[in-house]
Write a protein that holds these residues in place. Structure first.
Motif, PDB file in Angstrom:
ATOM      1  N   GLN A  46       0.796  -1.221   0.000  1.00 35.24           N
ATOM      2  CA  GLN A  46       0.000   0.000   0.000  1.00 35.24           C
ATOM      3  C   GLN A  46       0.832   1.276   0.000  1.00 35.24           C
ATOM      4  O   GLN A  46       0.282   2.371  -0.110  1.00 35.24           O
ATOM      5  CB  GLN A  46      -0.953  -0.008   1.204  1.00 35.24           C
ATOM      6  CG  GLN A  46      -1.909  -1.190   1.186  1.00 35.24           C
ATOM      7  CD  GLN A  46      -2.768  -1.266   2.433  1.00 35.24           C
ATOM      8  OE1 GLN A  46      -2.674  -0.423   3.321  1.00 35.24           O
ATOM      9  NE2 GLN A  46      -3.616  -2.277   2.512  1.00 35.24           N
ATOM     10  N   THR A  47       2.149   1.144   0.138  1.00 37.73           N
ATOM     11  CA  THR A  47       3.026   2.313   0.101  1.00 37.73           C
ATOM     12  C   THR A  47       4.149   2.038  -0.883  1.00 37.73           C
ATOM     13  O   THR A  47       4.940   1.107  -0.694  1.00 37.73           O
ATOM     14  CB  THR A  47       3.611   2.613   1.489  1.00 37.73           C
ATOM     15  OG1 THR A  47       2.548   2.798   2.416  1.00 37.73           O
ATOM     16  CG2 THR A  47       4.459   3.880   1.445  1.00 37.73           C
ATOM     17  N   ARG A  99      -4.282   6.674  -2.235  1.00 39.48           N
ATOM     18  CA  ARG A  99      -4.570   6.705  -0.802  1.00 39.48           C
ATOM     19  C   ARG A  99      -4.108   8.010  -0.177  1.00 39.48           C
ATOM     20  O   ARG A  99      -3.136   8.628  -0.615  1.00 39.48           O
ATOM     21  CB  ARG A  99      -3.876   5.528  -0.096  1.00 39.48           C
ATOM     22  CG  ARG A  99      -4.359   4.172  -0.611  1.00 39.48           C
ATOM     23  CD  ARG A  99      -3.495   3.034  -0.081  1.00 39.48           C
ATOM     24  NE  ARG A  99      -3.984   1.744  -0.565  1.00 39.48           N
ATOM     25  CZ  ARG A  99      -4.845   0.990   0.088  1.00 39.48           C
ATOM     26  NH1 ARG A  99      -5.305   1.394   1.268  1.00 39.48           N
ATOM     27  NH2 ARG A  99      -5.253  -0.163  -0.415  1.00 39.48           N
ATOM     28  N   ASN A 123      -2.966   8.197   2.980  1.00 37.66           N
ATOM     29  CA  ASN A 123      -1.745   7.833   3.683  1.00 37.66           C
ATOM     30  C   ASN A 123      -1.049   6.709   2.924  1.00 37.66           C
ATOM     31  O   ASN A 123      -1.624   5.641   2.718  1.00 37.66           O
ATOM     32  CB  ASN A 123      -2.062   7.375   5.112  1.00 37.66           C
ATOM     33  CG  ASN A 123      -2.678   8.490   5.940  1.00 37.66           C
ATOM     34  OD1 ASN A 123      -2.192   9.617   5.923  1.00 37.66           O
ATOM     35  ND2 ASN A 123      -3.747   8.182   6.655  1.00 37.66           N
ATOM     36  N   GLY A 124       0.184   6.949   2.513  1.00 33.28           N
ATOM     37  CA  GLY A 124       0.896   5.958   1.711  1.00 33.28           C
ATOM     38  C   GLY A 124       0.550   6.109   0.243  1.00 33.28           C
ATOM     39  O   GLY A 124       0.666   7.189  -0.339  1.00 33.28           O
ATOM     40  N   THR A 155       3.896   7.286  -4.765  1.00 34.46           N
ATOM     41  CA  THR A 155       4.572   8.577  -4.855  1.00 34.46           C
ATOM     42  C   THR A 155       5.651   8.488  -5.920  1.00 34.46           C
ATOM     43  O   THR A 155       6.505   7.592  -5.869  1.00 34.46           O
ATOM     44  CB  THR A 155       5.229   8.964  -3.514  1.00 34.46           C
ATOM     45  OG1 THR A 155       4.237   8.977  -2.477  1.00 34.46           O
ATOM     46  CG2 THR A 155       5.873  10.341  -3.610  1.00 34.46           C
ATOM     47  N   TYR A 194       8.063   6.541   6.925  1.00 31.13           N
ATOM     48  CA  TYR A 194       7.135   5.431   7.190  1.00 31.13           C
ATOM     49  C   TYR A 194       7.685   4.454   8.228  1.00 31.13           C
ATOM     50  O   TYR A 194       6.986   3.520   8.614  1.00 31.13           O
ATOM     51  CB  TYR A 194       6.831   4.684   5.883  1.00 31.13           C
ATOM     52  CG  TYR A 194       6.115   5.552   4.872  1.00 31.13           C
ATOM     53  CD1 TYR A 194       4.764   5.841   5.013  1.00 31.13           C
ATOM     54  CD2 TYR A 194       6.800   6.107   3.799  1.00 31.13           C
ATOM     55  CE1 TYR A 194       4.101   6.641   4.097  1.00 31.13           C
ATOM     56  CE2 TYR A 194       6.142   6.920   2.879  1.00 31.13           C
ATOM     57  CZ  TYR A 194       4.801   7.182   3.027  1.00 31.13           C
ATOM     58  OH  TYR A 194       4.146   7.987   2.127  1.00 31.13           O
TER      59      TYR A 194
END
Length: 380
Positions: free
Chosen positions: A45-46, A72, A74-75, A78, A109
């Motif tokens: 998820q990140t 999302r 958060n995460g 990127t 994170y």
């Protein structure tokens, strides 16, 4: 951390204007879709995507990561371009340097483990299995490997292991390989350990700042716990025109190709527009091919892949070829083992085939215009 800045020089014209991970693949995808979908299906998820060479098309394709469930708060996904605080812009000098320059991104994170992958391979892998082995073996690093034919082993980075898969030696393209376990360029590291090696490597002026050439050998020299994860399945590094063509043709096989694209349990997602169904004319003859939506076909198609919005006019023959989006093939033309790039218009009566060595021919509008100019305008 997904390394997606490859220039892909060996792909020739295919990467003149776009990064290798953004090259169209398989009728409706881009190469990077397979790795992004692996992340999504593995419940990652990140994700940081490290771009560099000609990133515009790649950035547009990734967008906010929605097709891969990574839009999302958060995460999520990127996109990380190379930069330095003082100069404002500097390319990554190697795969390890790319991660080093983004230590601050990772640290926010506070992860226990970091997965490092590449965006230019075609395969399906559940990274959770790789992580589970990493934890169970209490490893500092776990490297995914695949068995390659012994006659091809000298073309790869080879890992020599004990019976329990602990790595004791790494050989880069050895003349006389002791093993046929080739590194897939897929790593899981315990973050604090990797971070220390990255910081140490960054200070070495003699280093090429590469995982395979510098980080992994340094860890082995200090007898850190490195293990190999044996992957069984289809994997293809599409780093050359030949391997790119082969991987596309593999999709037409009833074996891996079908399971890869028609697999409800492991969906390959893409950021692609919806087009109306393809049109197959009365004069069309289609065998063993993949034709995407929005196509208008009235010729003979055999063992070929057609992307969206391709038009093949009456009397033309397409064999063992790949036609990227927006290609138009004029009537009474013949293409055999040809890769035609996006929006190329092939005139009526054109005949293009692979050479005697069987190497596929890559054509775009500029290349085609140059060929026609050299032949005095004759469509040959």
């Amino acid at each position: 951390m997904l390394l997606a800045g490859g220039e892909g020089k060996r792909l020739g014209a295919l990467t003149n204007r776009i990064a290798k991970p953004a090259v169209p693949f398989g009728g409706m995808y881009r190469i990077i879709d397979f790795t992004l979908s692996n992340c999504s299906n593995s419940n990652i998820q990140t994700l940081g995507v490290l771009t560099q060479y000609s990133p515009l098309e790649l950035n547009r394709h990734i967008g906010n990561g929605k097709p891969w469930d990574m839009d999302r708060r958060n995460g999520g996904v990127t996109v990380l371009s190379p930069y330095t605080a003082k100069t404002g812009g500097e390319w990554y000098s190697g795969t390890a340097d790319a991660i080093y320059q983004n230590i601050h991104f990772i640290d926010q994170y506070n992860p226990e483990y970091v997965l490092v992958i590449s965006g230019d391979h075609i395969y399906q892998m559940d990274y959770r299995k790789l992580l589970n082995q990493h934890k169970q073996s209490n490893a500092d690093a776990t490297i995914s490997v695949i068995e390659v034919p012994w006659e091809d082993a000298s073309r790869f980075g080879i890992l020599n292991t004990t019976e329990n898969m602990r790595i004791y030696e790494f050989e880069e393209k050895p003349d006389q390989p002791q093993s046929n376990l080739a590194s897939m360029g897929i790593y899981i590291f315990t973050w604090e350990t990797l971070k220390a090696y990255l910081m140490k490597d960054a200070r070495l002026t003699t280093s090429s700042h590469d995982f395979g050439k510098d980080i992994i050998p340094a860890m082995l020299e200090e007898e850190r716990r490195l293990y190999a994860y044996r992957f069984e399945g289809y994997w293809k590094d599409v780093g050359t025109v030949q391997s790119y063509w082969e991987a596309n043709m593999d999709l037409l096989d009833e074996g891996w190709g079908r399971s890869a694209l028609i697999n409800r349990n492991w969906k390959i997602s893409t950021n692609d527009s919806n087009f109306p169904p393809q049109f197959i004319g009365e004069s069309a003859e289609v065998h063993h091919s993949m034709i995407n939506s929005g196509c208008f076909v009235k010729g003979k198609i055999d063992s070929s892949i057609l992307f969206k919005d391709v038009e093949v006019k009456t009397g033309s023959t397409i064999e063992q070829s790949i036609l990227h989006p927006g290609v138009t093939v004029g009537s009474n033309s013949v293409l055999r083992r040809v890769i035609v790039m996006e929006n190329t218009e092939i005139p009526e009566g054109t005949n293009i085939s692979a050479g005697d060595d069987g190497e596929p021919v890559v054509i775009n509008q500029d290349i085609l215009d140059g060929m026609l100019a050299m032949t005095g305008g004759e469509q040959r």
